[in-house]
Design a protein around this motif. Structure first.
Motif, PDB file in Angstrom:
ATOM      1  N   VAL A   2       0.854  -1.189   0.000  1.00 40.79           N
ATOM      2  CA  VAL A   2       0.000   0.000   0.000  1.00 40.79           C
ATOM      3  C   VAL A   2       0.889   1.237   0.000  1.00 40.79           C
ATOM      4  CG1 VAL A   2      -1.706   1.279   1.306  1.00 40.79           C
ATOM      5  CG2 VAL A   2      -1.846  -1.219   1.195  1.00 40.79           C
ATOM      6  N   GLN A   3       0.628   2.127  -0.948  1.00 40.66           N
ATOM      7  CA  GLN A   3       1.515   3.278  -1.085  1.00 40.66           C
ATOM      8  C   GLN A   3       0.778   4.480  -1.674  1.00 40.66           C
ATOM      9  OE1 GLN A   3       4.945   2.446  -3.542  1.00 40.66           O
ATOM     10  NE2 GLN A   3       6.198   3.986  -2.531  1.00 40.66           N
ATOM     11  N   LEU A   4       1.129   5.666  -1.169  1.00 40.16           N
ATOM     12  CA  LEU A   4       0.687   6.948  -1.731  1.00 40.16           C
ATOM     13  C   LEU A   4       1.929   7.781  -2.007  1.00 40.16           C
ATOM     14  CD1 LEU A   4      -2.262   7.816   0.694  1.00 40.16           C
ATOM     15  CD2 LEU A   4      -2.451   6.942  -1.640  1.00 40.16           C
ATOM     16  N   VAL A   5       2.022   8.334  -3.207  1.00 41.94           N
ATOM     17  CA  VAL A   5       3.182   9.138  -3.575  1.00 41.94           C
ATOM     18  C   VAL A   5       2.709  10.483  -4.105  1.00 41.94           C
ATOM     19  CG1 VAL A   5       5.237   9.315  -5.003  1.00 41.94           C
ATOM     20  CG2 VAL A   5       4.535   7.085  -4.109  1.00 41.94           C
ATOM     21  N   GLU A   6       3.069  11.552  -3.370  1.00 44.48           N
ATOM     22  CA  GLU A   6       2.712  12.909  -3.797  1.00 44.48           C
ATOM     23  C   GLU A   6       3.768  13.480  -4.730  1.00 44.48           C
ATOM     24  OE1 GLU A   6       1.579  12.745   0.700  1.00 44.48           O
ATOM     25  OE2 GLU A   6       3.199  12.066  -0.602  1.00 44.48           O
ATOM     26  N   SER A   7       3.332  14.401  -5.582  1.00 50.38           N
ATOM     27  CA  SER A   7       4.249  15.127  -6.460  1.00 50.38           C
ATOM     28  C   SER A   7       3.615  16.457  -6.829  1.00 50.38           C
ATOM     29  CB  SER A   7       4.568  14.316  -7.722  1.00 50.38           C
ATOM     30  OG  SER A   7       3.395  14.069  -8.457  1.00 50.38           O
ATOM     31  N   GLY A   8       4.424  17.342  -7.405  1.00 53.07           N
ATOM     32  CA  GLY A   8       3.898  18.612  -7.897  1.00 53.07           C
ATOM     33  C   GLY A   8       4.195  19.822  -7.037  1.00 53.07           C
ATOM     34  N   GLY A   9       4.799  19.598  -5.877  1.00 54.83           N
ATOM     35  CA  GLY A   9       5.139  20.732  -5.031  1.00 54.83           C
ATOM     36  C   GLY A   9       6.274  21.557  -5.619  1.00 54.83           C
ATOM     37  N   GLY A  10       6.539  22.699  -4.982  1.00 55.70           N
ATOM     38  CA  GLY A  10       7.625  23.546  -5.453  1.00 55.70           C
ATOM     39  C   GLY A  10       7.520  24.946  -4.908  1.00 55.70           C
ATOM     40  N   LEU A  11       8.297  25.838  -5.492  1.00 52.67           N
ATOM     41  CA  LEU A  11       8.322  27.248  -5.103  1.00 52.67           C
ATOM     42  C   LEU A  11       7.467  28.034  -6.091  1.00 52.67           C
ATOM     43  CD1 LEU A  11       9.471  29.672  -3.505  1.00 52.67           C
ATOM     44  CD2 LEU A  11      11.429  29.637  -5.089  1.00 52.67           C
ATOM     45  N   VAL A  12       6.575  28.852  -5.578  1.00 51.84           N
ATOM     46  CA  VAL A  12       5.699  29.658  -6.421  1.00 51.84           C
ATOM     47  C   VAL A  12       5.526  31.032  -5.793  1.00 51.84           C
ATOM     48  CG1 VAL A  12       3.604  28.800  -5.310  1.00 51.84           C
ATOM     49  CG2 VAL A  12       3.484  29.651  -7.647  1.00 51.84           C
ATOM     50  N   GLN A  13       5.327  32.037  -6.623  1.00 54.85           N
ATOM     51  CA  GLN A  13       5.113  33.392  -6.114  1.00 54.85           C
ATOM     52  C   GLN A  13       3.690  33.556  -5.595  1.00 54.85           C
ATOM     53  OE1 GLN A  13       6.168  36.156  -9.228  1.00 54.85           O
ATOM     54  NE2 GLN A  13       8.358  36.003  -8.735  1.00 54.85           N
ATOM     55  N   PRO A  14       3.481  34.479  -4.671  1.00 49.58           N
ATOM     56  CA  PRO A  14       2.111  34.768  -4.220  1.00 49.58           C
ATOM     57  C   PRO A  14       1.206  35.088  -5.400  1.00 49.58           C
ATOM     58  CG  PRO A  14       3.693  35.843  -2.799  1.00 49.58           C
ATOM     59  CD  PRO A  14       4.483  35.272  -3.942  1.00 49.58           C
ATOM     60  N   GLY A  15      -0.003  34.517  -5.352  1.00 51.18           N
ATOM     61  CA  GLY A  15      -0.944  34.676  -6.451  1.00 51.18           C
ATOM     62  C   GLY A  15      -0.829  33.612  -7.516  1.00 51.18           C
ATOM     63  N   GLY A  16       0.201  32.795  -7.430  1.00 57.47           N
ATOM     64  CA  GLY A  16       0.431  31.746  -8.418  1.00 57.47           C
ATOM     65  C   GLY A  16      -0.382  30.490  -8.161  1.00 57.47           C
ATOM     66  N   SER A  17      -0.109  29.476  -8.985  1.00 59.16           N
ATOM     67  CA  SER A  17      -0.861  28.227  -8.931  1.00 59.16           C
ATOM     68  C   SER A  17       0.077  27.022  -8.943  1.00 59.16           C
ATOM     69  CB  SER A  17      -1.803  28.132 -10.133  1.00 59.16           C
ATOM     70  OG  SER A  17      -2.745  29.174 -10.148  1.00 59.16           O
TER      71      SER A  17
END
Length: 113
Positions: A2-17
């Motif tokens: 059983v496993q969950l793997v997150e991705s997609g994080g990072g550094l973003v400016q305020p107001g970004g997505s």
């Protein structure tokens, strides 16, 4: 396994997505409700959003309502968190969770100019 793997994080400016993903394996993904949590430095882990097993029902913490959207694809065994209008206070490690006390390892989101 059983496993969950997150991705997609990072550094973003305020107001970004950013769009976070949580890939599941080792269990019947479509049978379990799922959640996103986050934990900022020095703070307790807090619930961000929830989604039912089929994806028809969602709920959000007040501090993300109107800015974040939780969704899932039961064919791809993946859950998502679309985050818009990001604020510095959204900076945290974001974790996905599956019913049955299954946690991912987390992905860092940093909102800073």
């Amino acid at each position: 396994q059983v496993q969950l793997v997150e991705s997609g994080g990072g550094l973003v400016q305020p107001g970004g997505s950013l769009r976070l993903s949580c890939a599941a394996s080792g269990f019947t993904f479509s049978s379990r409700s799922m959640k996103w949590y986050r934990q900022a430095p020095g703070k307790e882990r807090e619930l961000v959003a929830s989604i039912s097993n089929a994806g028809y029902s969602t709920s959000y913490a007040d501090f993300v309502k109107g800015r974040f959207t939780i969704s899932r694809d039961n064919v791809k065994n993946t859950m998502y968190l679309e985050m818009n209008s990001l604020k510095p206070e959204d900076t945290a490690v974001y974790y996905c969770y599956a019913l049955g006390n299954v946690w991912g390892q987390g992905t860092q989101v940093t909102v800073s100019s």
